[in-house]
Design a protein around this motif. Structure first.
Motif, PDB file in Angstrom:
ATOM      1  N   PRO A  60       1.998  10.194   0.403  1.00  0.00           N
ATOM      2  CA  PRO A  60       1.433   8.870   0.708  1.00  0.00           C
ATOM      3  C   PRO A  60       0.343   9.011   1.770  1.00  0.00           C
ATOM      4  O   PRO A  60       0.549   8.728   2.942  1.00  0.00           O
ATOM      5  CB  PRO A  60       2.646   8.093   1.222  1.00  0.00           C
ATOM      6  CG  PRO A  60       3.514   9.142   1.836  1.00  0.00           C
ATOM      7  CD  PRO A  60       3.318  10.388   1.013  1.00  0.00           C
ATOM      8  N   GLN A 102       1.255   4.104  -3.382  1.00  0.00           N
ATOM      9  CA  GLN A 102       0.997   5.539  -3.305  1.00  0.00           C
ATOM     10  C   GLN A 102       2.064   6.364  -4.026  1.00  0.00           C
ATOM     11  O   GLN A 102       1.907   7.580  -4.177  1.00  0.00           O
ATOM     12  CB  GLN A 102       0.897   5.970  -1.843  1.00  0.00           C
ATOM     13  CG  GLN A 102      -0.369   5.430  -1.182  1.00  0.00           C
ATOM     14  CD  GLN A 102      -0.331   5.591   0.308  1.00  0.00           C
ATOM     15  OE1 GLN A 102      -0.786   6.595   0.835  1.00  0.00           O
ATOM     16  NE2 GLN A 102       0.236   4.613   1.003  1.00  0.00           N
ATOM     17  N   PRO A 144      -9.040   2.824  -0.558  1.00  0.00           N
ATOM     18  CA  PRO A 144      -7.978   2.758  -1.575  1.00  0.00           C
ATOM     19  C   PRO A 144      -8.181   3.744  -2.709  1.00  0.00           C
ATOM     20  O   PRO A 144      -7.205   4.291  -3.238  1.00  0.00           O
ATOM     21  CB  PRO A 144      -8.044   1.304  -2.080  1.00  0.00           C
ATOM     22  CG  PRO A 144      -9.350   0.780  -1.647  1.00  0.00           C
ATOM     23  CD  PRO A 144      -9.729   1.524  -0.412  1.00  0.00           C
ATOM     24  N   VAL A 187      -5.329   6.035  -1.527  1.00  0.00           N
ATOM     25  CA  VAL A 187      -4.197   5.358  -2.176  1.00  0.00           C
ATOM     26  C   VAL A 187      -4.043   5.797  -3.621  1.00  0.00           C
ATOM     27  O   VAL A 187      -2.957   5.713  -4.184  1.00  0.00           O
ATOM     28  CB  VAL A 187      -4.361   3.821  -2.085  1.00  0.00           C
ATOM     29  CG1 VAL A 187      -3.189   3.099  -2.740  1.00  0.00           C
ATOM     30  CG2 VAL A 187      -4.478   3.376  -0.629  1.00  0.00           C
ATOM     31  N   PHE A 237      -2.521   7.629   2.746  1.00  0.00           N
ATOM     32  CA  PHE A 237      -3.005   6.580   3.649  1.00  0.00           C
ATOM     33  C   PHE A 237      -1.984   6.328   4.755  1.00  0.00           C
ATOM     34  O   PHE A 237      -2.331   6.240   5.927  1.00  0.00           O
ATOM     35  CB  PHE A 237      -3.292   5.281   2.893  1.00  0.00           C
ATOM     36  CG  PHE A 237      -3.831   4.196   3.794  1.00  0.00           C
ATOM     37  CD1 PHE A 237      -5.170   4.198   4.156  1.00  0.00           C
ATOM     38  CD2 PHE A 237      -3.005   3.197   4.291  1.00  0.00           C
ATOM     39  CE1 PHE A 237      -5.674   3.212   5.006  1.00  0.00           C
ATOM     40  CE2 PHE A 237      -3.497   2.217   5.132  1.00  0.00           C
ATOM     41  CZ  PHE A 237      -4.835   2.215   5.491  1.00  0.00           C
ATOM     42  N   CYS A 238      -0.726   6.211   4.373  1.00  0.00           N
ATOM     43  CA  CYS A 238       0.340   5.998   5.368  1.00  0.00           C
ATOM     44  C   CYS A 238       0.449   7.190   6.321  1.00  0.00           C
ATOM     45  O   CYS A 238       0.612   7.020   7.536  1.00  0.00           O
ATOM     46  CB  CYS A 238       1.681   5.799   4.672  1.00  0.00           C
ATOM     47  SG  CYS A 238       1.764   4.340   3.620  1.00  0.00           S
ATOM     48  N   ILE A 258       0.842  -1.206   0.000  1.00  0.00           N
ATOM     49  CA  ILE A 258       0.000   0.000   0.000  1.00  0.00           C
ATOM     50  C   ILE A 258       0.874   1.252   0.000  1.00  0.00           C
ATOM     51  O   ILE A 258       0.611   2.223  -0.718  1.00  0.00           O
ATOM     52  CB  ILE A 258      -0.959   0.003   1.199  1.00  0.00           C
ATOM     53  CG1 ILE A 258      -2.016  -1.098   1.030  1.00  0.00           C
ATOM     54  CG2 ILE A 258      -1.647   1.357   1.355  1.00  0.00           C
ATOM     55  CD1 ILE A 258      -2.900  -0.950  -0.181  1.00  0.00           C
ATOM     56  N   CYS A 302      -2.940   4.954   8.471  1.00  0.00           N
ATOM     57  CA  CYS A 302      -2.509   3.570   8.707  1.00  0.00           C
ATOM     58  C   CYS A 302      -2.139   3.256  10.162  1.00  0.00           C
ATOM     59  O   CYS A 302      -1.090   3.686  10.657  1.00  0.00           O
ATOM     60  CB  CYS A 302      -1.336   3.229   7.808  1.00  0.00           C
ATOM     61  SG  CYS A 302      -0.901   1.471   7.915  1.00  0.00           S
ATOM     62  N   PRO A 305      -3.026  10.794  -3.314  1.00  0.00           N
ATOM     63  CA  PRO A 305      -1.605  10.784  -3.679  1.00  0.00           C
ATOM     64  C   PRO A 305      -1.333  11.424  -5.033  1.00  0.00           C
ATOM     65  O   PRO A 305      -0.314  12.086  -5.216  1.00  0.00           O
ATOM     66  CB  PRO A 305      -1.253   9.288  -3.694  1.00  0.00           C
ATOM     67  CG  PRO A 305      -2.181   8.692  -2.705  1.00  0.00           C
ATOM     68  CD  PRO A 305      -3.475   9.452  -2.884  1.00  0.00           C
ATOM     69  N   PRO A 312      -7.238  -1.186   2.961  1.00  0.00           N
ATOM     70  CA  PRO A 312      -7.312  -1.095   1.495  1.00  0.00           C
ATOM     71  C   PRO A 312      -6.708  -2.304   0.800  1.00  0.00           C
ATOM     72  O   PRO A 312      -7.151  -2.691  -0.283  1.00  0.00           O
ATOM     73  CB  PRO A 312      -6.528   0.181   1.179  1.00  0.00           C
ATOM     74  CG  PRO A 312      -5.632   0.396   2.346  1.00  0.00           C
ATOM     75  CD  PRO A 312      -6.357  -0.159   3.539  1.00  0.00           C
TER      76      PRO A 312
END
Length: 257
Positions: free
Chosen positions: A128, A53, A114, A118, A130-131, A49, A135, A122, A188
């Motif tokens: 990134p 990204q 996602p 994702v 989601f990170c 994931i 996350c 991005p 995701p």
């Protein structure tokens, strides 16, 4: 045992938790099948994931391609056996507590994440997202260990980290009272593998001519499915409990050819 072995194989640098160092060798050019943060001190591989990204970059396309290939081969078996964060949720769910069932509508959330965090964000922000913003696996596996070993990071903790800690706490509590809470609501990667469950080479099937309707498989399904009907469900993590409990062997593991 398979889950523990998979975690140890993809996270062989556990001693790095003491120093806060990160493995940066050539193997980080490859992605783990499950959710495992790149910045986890123990991690040997990258997170798919996180890599996806990097939209437009070669690594992002590689990560997307390898994830789709794994999904077409084994579907959400990754979630059931190979994902380190899945193992953590399994252990949390063993804590004695009331058990809750999730509303079906809540299960759809993971399919929006996602697309939004994702892919779209991005592309729009070159971050990134989601990170960086969501996350909980990254917060647990990387954020907390690195803050514990790096004083300079502790000095710059702000609202963003507070948000991520809040999300992590929700996931921890959710995983105690709901089996695989994060997998079912927020992951995701699980969403991508789930969409490929129906087409995967490895699958679980039901031979209806052998089924006696005893309901044992439904009782042991941790995802609250009826395996005799939902064996192709996007939610099924291919744990195989239904196969093991079936008295007539109506539920079976197979390869789609």
């Amino acid at each position: 045992m398979i889950q523990i072995a998979a975690m140890l194989l993809t996270n062989p640098h556990a001693a790095n938790f003491l120093s806060g160092r990160l493995y940066r060798g050539e193997l980080k050019n490859f992605c783990a099948p499950g959710l495992n943060c790149w910045s986890c001190p123990a991690a040997m591989l990258s997170c798919p994931i996180g890599a996806m990204q990097a939209v437009g970059g070669k690594f992002g396309f590689y990560a997307a391609g390898i994830t789709i290939l794994i999904g077409l081969l084994i579907g959400r078996t990754v979630c059931g056996f190979l994902c380190p964060f899945g193992l953590i949720q399994e252990l949390l769910n063993k804590i004695p507590s009331p058990e809750f069932k999730l509303p079906r509508r809540l299960l759809r959330v993971k399919f929006f994440l996602p697309v939004i965090f994702v892919l779209i964000l991005p592309l729009a922000t070159a971050l990134p997202t989601f990170c960086e913003f969501i996350c909980p696996a990254g917060t647990l596996e990387a954020g907390l260990p690195l803050i514990a070993t790096h004083e300079e990071l502790r000095r710059v903790i702000g609202k963003l980290f507070a948000l991520k800690i809040s999300i992590l706490l929700v996931v921890i509590v959710g995983s105690v009272v709901v089996h695989r809470f994060f997998c079912r609501v927020m992951c995701p990667l699980g969403a991508i593998y789930g969409l490929l469950n129906k087409y995967s080479l490895y699958r679980i099937d039901c031979a209806h001519d052998k089924c006696i309707g005893c309901g044992r498989c439904k009782k042991v399904c941790p995802i609250e499915l009826d395996p005799t009907i939902d064996f192709d469900s996007v939610e099924c993590v291919r744990c195989g409990r239904c196969v093991d409990i079936c008295p007539t062997k109506a539920m079976n593991r197979s390869l789609k050819v």
